[in-house]
Design a protein around this motif. Structure first.
Motif, mmCIF file in Angstrom:
data_model
loop_
_atom_site.group_PDB
_atom_site.id
_atom_site.type_symbol
_atom_site.label_atom_id
_atom_site.label_comp_id
_atom_site.label_asym_id
_atom_site.label_seq_id
_atom_site.Cartn_x
_atom_site.Cartn_y
_atom_site.Cartn_z
ATOM 1 N N ARG A 2 0.638 -1.171 -0.027
ATOM 2 C CA ARG A 2 0.073 0.033 -0.122
ATOM 3 C C ARG A 2 0.942 1.342 -0.048
ATOM 4 O O ARG A 2 0.339 2.401 0.188
ATOM 5 C CB ARG A 2 -0.914 0.035 1.314
ATOM 6 N N ALA A 3 2.208 0.880 0.048
ATOM 7 C CA ALA A 3 3.063 2.240 0.265
ATOM 8 C C ALA A 3 2.704 3.346 -1.069
ATOM 9 O O ALA A 3 2.735 4.585 -0.444
ATOM 10 C CB ALA A 3 4.650 1.870 0.269
ATOM 11 N N TRP A 4 2.597 3.077 -2.082
ATOM 12 C CA TRP A 4 2.371 4.190 -3.216
ATOM 13 C C TRP A 4 0.934 4.545 -3.052
ATOM 14 O O TRP A 4 0.826 6.208 -3.168
ATOM 15 C CB TRP A 4 2.464 3.496 -4.413
ATOM 16 N N HIS A 5 0.029 4.029 -2.438
ATOM 17 C CA HIS A 5 -1.333 4.463 -2.166
ATOM 18 C C HIS A 5 -1.212 5.646 -1.148
ATOM 19 O O HIS A 5 -1.781 6.431 -1.248
ATOM 20 C CB HIS A 5 -2.195 3.337 -1.720
ATOM 21 N N TYR A 6 -0.481 5.130 -0.006
ATOM 22 C CA TYR A 6 -0.162 6.045 1.211
ATOM 23 C C TYR A 6 0.547 7.424 0.589
ATOM 24 O O TYR A 6 0.091 8.395 1.110
ATOM 25 C CB TYR A 6 0.694 5.530 1.996
ATOM 26 N N VAL A 7 1.593 7.339 -0.134
ATOM 27 C CA VAL A 7 2.140 8.490 -0.686
ATOM 28 C C VAL A 7 1.311 9.185 -1.543
ATOM 29 O O VAL A 7 1.075 10.661 -1.019
ATOM 30 C CB VAL A 7 3.430 8.186 -1.437
ATOM 31 N N ALA A 8 0.542 8.748 -2.306
ATOM 32 C CA ALA A 8 -0.210 9.457 -3.152
ATOM 33 C C ALA A 8 -1.603 10.027 -2.539
ATOM 34 O O ALA A 8 -1.672 11.296 -2.642
ATOM 35 C CB ALA A 8 -1.006 8.383 -4.230
#
Length: 128
Positions: free
Chosen positions: A17-23
């Motif tokens: 989920r890291a990229w979702h968290y960043v976005a």
């Protein structure tokens, strides 16, 4: 984040989920910061509405998870970053809500709800 992460470890689920968290973190910064810039403040009623709505969504998601179903908006919506941004804005006095609710300052109430909801949401993300 793809569906079907049941075979992943907790760490792998959160990393996925890291990229979702960043976005969603960047989106939250832009939206909440934009509200402060445009209005000169962040309305207390809006702050509480966002946080209560977020908490209610997590309660509903918990109900779904306990019945073996995916959370609402699974694989596309992350609101943990929204809570993190609101916590940071409250602690840094970017958002300074005035007033009280049942004798508790709106700022303290909002911070409490945001912290509880962030922990709740991350717990669900680790299990979903």
């Amino acid at each position: 984040m793809p569906h079907g992460t049941s075979g992943l470890t907790v760490r792998e689920r959160l990393v996925a989920r890291a990229w979702h968290y960043v976005a969603f973190g960047v989106l939250s910064l832009a939206v909440y910061g934009g509200i402060v810039v445009l209005l000169g403040r962040f309305p207390g009623w809006l702050l509480l509405a966002i946080l209560v709505g977020s908490l209610l969504k997590d309660v509903y998601d918990e109900y779904r998870l306990r019945r073996g179903r995916d959370p609402l908006g699974y694989a596309g919506i992350e609101h943990a970053p929204s809570n993190a941004v609101l916590i940071a804005f409250l602690l840094l006095d970017v958002i300074e809500p005035a007033g009280t609710v049942l004798g508790v300052s709106v700022e303290s109430l909002a911070l409490g709800i945001a912290v509880v909801d962030l922990a709740f949401d991350l717990s669900q993300d680790a299990r979903a």
